[in-house]
Design a protein around this motif. Structure first.
Motif, PDB file in Angstrom:
ATOM      1  N   UNK A  54      15.884  -2.968   0.293  1.00  0.00           N
ATOM      2  CA  UNK A  54      15.433  -3.539  -0.976  1.00  0.00           C
ATOM      3  C   UNK A  54      13.925  -3.795  -0.982  1.00  0.00           C
ATOM      4  N   UNK A  55      13.350  -4.102   0.186  1.00  0.00           N
ATOM      5  CA  UNK A  55      11.923  -4.444   0.237  1.00  0.00           C
ATOM      6  C   UNK A  55      11.343  -4.094   1.600  1.00  0.00           C
ATOM      7  N   UNK A  56      10.010  -3.939   1.627  1.00  0.00           N
ATOM      8  CA  UNK A  56       9.272  -3.643   2.855  1.00  0.00           C
ATOM      9  C   UNK A  56       8.162  -4.663   3.045  1.00  0.00           C
ATOM     10  N   UNK A  57       8.035  -5.157   4.278  1.00  0.00           N
ATOM     11  CA  UNK A  57       6.869  -5.955   4.671  1.00  0.00           C
ATOM     12  C   UNK A  57       6.168  -5.177   5.776  1.00  0.00           C
ATOM     13  N   UNK A  58       4.921  -4.795   5.542  1.00  0.00           N
ATOM     14  CA  UNK A  58       4.151  -3.997   6.503  1.00  0.00           C
ATOM     15  C   UNK A  58       2.965  -4.823   6.989  1.00  0.00           C
ATOM     16  N   UNK A  59       3.009  -5.234   8.265  1.00  0.00           N
ATOM     17  CA  UNK A  59       1.945  -6.042   8.862  1.00  0.00           C
ATOM     18  C   UNK A  59       0.905  -5.129   9.511  1.00  0.00           C
ATOM     19  N   UNK A  60      -0.370  -5.461   9.312  1.00  0.00           N
ATOM     20  CA  UNK A  60      -1.460  -4.763   9.998  1.00  0.00           C
ATOM     21  C   UNK A  60      -1.915  -5.645  11.167  1.00  0.00           C
ATOM     22  N   UNK A  61      -1.716  -5.168  12.385  1.00  0.00           N
ATOM     23  CA  UNK A  61      -2.059  -5.996  13.544  1.00  0.00           C
ATOM     24  C   UNK A  61      -3.283  -5.460  14.282  1.00  0.00           C
ATOM     25  N   UNK A  62      -4.036  -4.594  13.614  1.00  0.00           N
ATOM     26  CA  UNK A  62      -5.350  -4.171  14.103  1.00  0.00           C
ATOM     27  C   UNK A  62      -6.149  -3.646  12.927  1.00  0.00           C
ATOM     28  N   UNK A  63      -7.461  -3.656  13.069  1.00  0.00           N
ATOM     29  CA  UNK A  63      -8.314  -2.924  12.140  1.00  0.00           C
ATOM     30  C   UNK A  63      -8.388  -1.477  12.615  1.00  0.00           C
ATOM     31  N   UNK A  64      -8.819  -0.582  11.748  1.00  0.00           N
ATOM     32  CA  UNK A  64      -8.997   0.823  12.109  1.00  0.00           C
ATOM     33  C   UNK A  64     -10.397   1.223  11.687  1.00  0.00           C
ATOM     34  N   UNK A  65     -11.140   1.784  12.619  1.00  0.00           N
ATOM     35  CA  UNK A  65     -12.543   2.085  12.326  1.00  0.00           C
ATOM     36  C   UNK A  65     -12.691   3.148  11.239  1.00  0.00           C
ATOM     37  N   UNK A  66     -11.806   4.145  11.259  1.00  0.00           N
ATOM     38  CA  UNK A  66     -11.886   5.214  10.252  1.00  0.00           C
ATOM     39  C   UNK A  66     -10.491   5.790  10.032  1.00  0.00           C
ATOM     40  N   UNK A  67     -10.058   5.792   8.770  1.00  0.00           N
ATOM     41  CA  UNK A  67      -8.758   6.356   8.446  1.00  0.00           C
ATOM     42  C   UNK A  67      -7.655   5.316   8.555  1.00  0.00           C
ATOM     43  N   UNK A  68      -6.400   5.814   8.510  1.00  0.00           N
ATOM     44  CA  UNK A  68      -5.245   4.950   8.728  1.00  0.00           C
ATOM     45  C   UNK A  68      -4.799   4.124   7.543  1.00  0.00           C
ATOM     46  N   UNK A  69      -5.306   4.401   6.347  1.00  0.00           N
ATOM     47  CA  UNK A  69      -4.919   3.610   5.180  1.00  0.00           C
ATOM     48  C   UNK A  69      -3.463   3.877   4.797  1.00  0.00           C
ATOM     49  N   UNK A  70      -2.867   2.913   4.092  1.00  0.00           N
ATOM     50  CA  UNK A  70      -1.567   3.110   3.460  1.00  0.00           C
ATOM     51  C   UNK A  70      -1.832   3.525   2.022  1.00  0.00           C
ATOM     52  N   UNK A  71      -1.271   4.653   1.604  1.00  0.00           N
ATOM     53  CA  UNK A  71      -1.514   5.135   0.247  1.00  0.00           C
ATOM     54  C   UNK A  71      -0.193   5.337  -0.480  1.00  0.00           C
ATOM     55  N   UNK A  72      -0.208   5.054  -1.776  1.00  0.00           N
ATOM     56  CA  UNK A  72       0.942   5.274  -2.645  1.00  0.00           C
ATOM     57  C   UNK A  72       0.606   6.468  -3.534  1.00  0.00           C
ATOM     58  N   UNK A  73       1.247   7.601  -3.254  1.00  0.00           N
ATOM     59  CA  UNK A  73       0.839   8.859  -3.875  1.00  0.00           C
ATOM     60  C   UNK A  73       1.145   8.919  -5.368  1.00  0.00           C
ATOM     61  N   UNK A  74       2.158   8.199  -5.829  1.00  0.00           N
ATOM     62  CA  UNK A  74       2.470   8.194  -7.256  1.00  0.00           C
ATOM     63  C   UNK A  74       1.497   7.323  -8.045  1.00  0.00           C
ATOM     64  N   UNK A  75       0.834   6.400  -7.356  1.00  0.00           N
ATOM     65  CA  UNK A  75      -0.026   5.420  -8.017  1.00  0.00           C
ATOM     66  C   UNK A  75      -1.505   5.673  -7.800  1.00  0.00           C
TER      67      UNK A  75
END
Length: 343
Positions: free
Chosen positions: A259-280
């Motif tokens: 029903x739902x997602x919780x996505x925790x970021x436990x580090x920074x990323x120097x370049x790249x690694x974003x979460x993207x929503x392709x429909x939006x």
């Protein structure tokens, strides 16, 4: 990117300067002079005396004087960014580079606020900082939701237990397999796996913030993406009628869909690694200590196809995340259903 990975495989050093140098060369070769200049400038910020970068910058500046139109930002207004006439691969790659502008009618409604879970005792003294990053579907960022000690504990637990991540095999009876479209390592943990109690505290915080029960949720998944690590566009929920065995695997014997997602970021990323929503066209860069939250299902129980998302390739650094997939069963009075299929 491919060249960077090849150098990594043959034991060569791959550092920030080398990757910016390769990206600049690749963009220039493809005719993207504006991007080539951007990467060259970033390289010089790390290494101001880099001879080839200085030489390349002189060439690019000469081109800018001759053809300044090549260096103008050609980002299109929202209404001209037509994903219907682009393939998903093109949209995915474009959004990884830069998110699409918000629709004007939405931008003025995006807000930030403190949330105490309707006077939840655990959140009154320290309410959660919430940022609304998209409307319809609602997507939120929970700022500073994890402490430094909690993030270090997640890495400590996850590191030794990690194996290459798998996906459900869509060609057979639901057995898991490795896939080129998901390159990462992962490990799964229940609260009782942590004698120090951090995982139990994190689960409790998820319940407090979302208002959902975790009795039927999946274990916490800790993931690491190295250079080139990515997860191509996918849904977190299973689509009934497409591959029945996948739905059976996800629903975990009567727990319902995710029903739902919780996505925790436990580090920074120097370049790249974003979460993207392709429909939006939405792009969420990793931000250490924060978490993204969204509903995978509409109130009718139907999967929300607008939540199709991806993890962009990591270009520089290492990306650590962990996620909690929450299931339908037990949420009947916590998130009530609705007959309107659009909600």
């Amino acid at each position: 990117m491919k060249e960077a990975l090849n150098r990594s495989d043959d034991g060569s050093d791959v550092d920030v300067v080398s990757i910016y140098d390769l990206l600049s060369f690749a963009e220039f070769y493809l005719g993207n002079t504006k991007s080539a200049a951007m990467y060259t400038e970033q390289l010089l910020q790390h290494y101001p005396s880099h001879e080839r970068a200085l030489s390349n910058m002189a060439v690019l500046n000469g081109l800018k004087e001759q053809s300044p139109e090549q260096f103008i930002d050609e980002q299109l207004p929202y209404y001209e960014y037509d994903t219907m006439n682009m393939g998903e691969r093109e949209v995915y790659e474009a959004t990884c580079r830069e998110g699409r502008p918000y629709p004007p009618e939405m931008e003025c409604k995006l807000t930030c606020f403190y949330y105490n879970g309707a006077n939840n005792p655990r959140l009154i003294i320290q309410p959660v900082k919430v940022e609304v990053v998209y409307l319809s579907p609602n997507i939120y960022i929970l700022r500073d939701i994890l402490s430094e000690k909690e993030m270090e504990r997640l890495k400590e637990l996850g590191g030794p237990a990690m194996k290459r991540a798998t996906v459900t095999n869509t060609d057979s009876n639901g057995f898991y397999k490795y896939a080129k479209y998901r390159i990462s390592k992962s490990a799964w943990f229940n609260p009782e796996d942590d004698e120090q109690g951090y995982l139990a505290e994190i689960d409790q915080r998820i319940e407090d913030v979302t208002g959902l029960t975790l009795e039927t949720a999946e274990p916490l998944q800790v993931c690491n993406y190295g250079i080139g690590g990515h997860y191509e566009p996918h849904y977190d929920f299973a689509m009934e009628g497409v591959h029945r065995h996948i739905l059976d695997a996800v629903t975990l014997g009567g727990s319902g869909n995710r029903i739902a997602t919780v996505l925790f970021y436990i580090s920074d990323v120097e370049k790249g690694g974003a979460t993207v929503f392709t429909e939006l066209g939405l792009r969420i860069p990793p931000s250490k200590g924060d978490a993204a939250f969204w509903w995978n299902l509409k109130k009718s129980g139907e999967g929300d196809v607008r939540t199709r998302h991806a993890g962009c390739p990591v270009l520089v650094g290492s990306k650590w995340v962990c996620n909690k997939w929450i299931h339908e069963r037990g949420q009947e009075f916590r998130r009530k259903c609705d007959l309107n299929k659009d909600l």
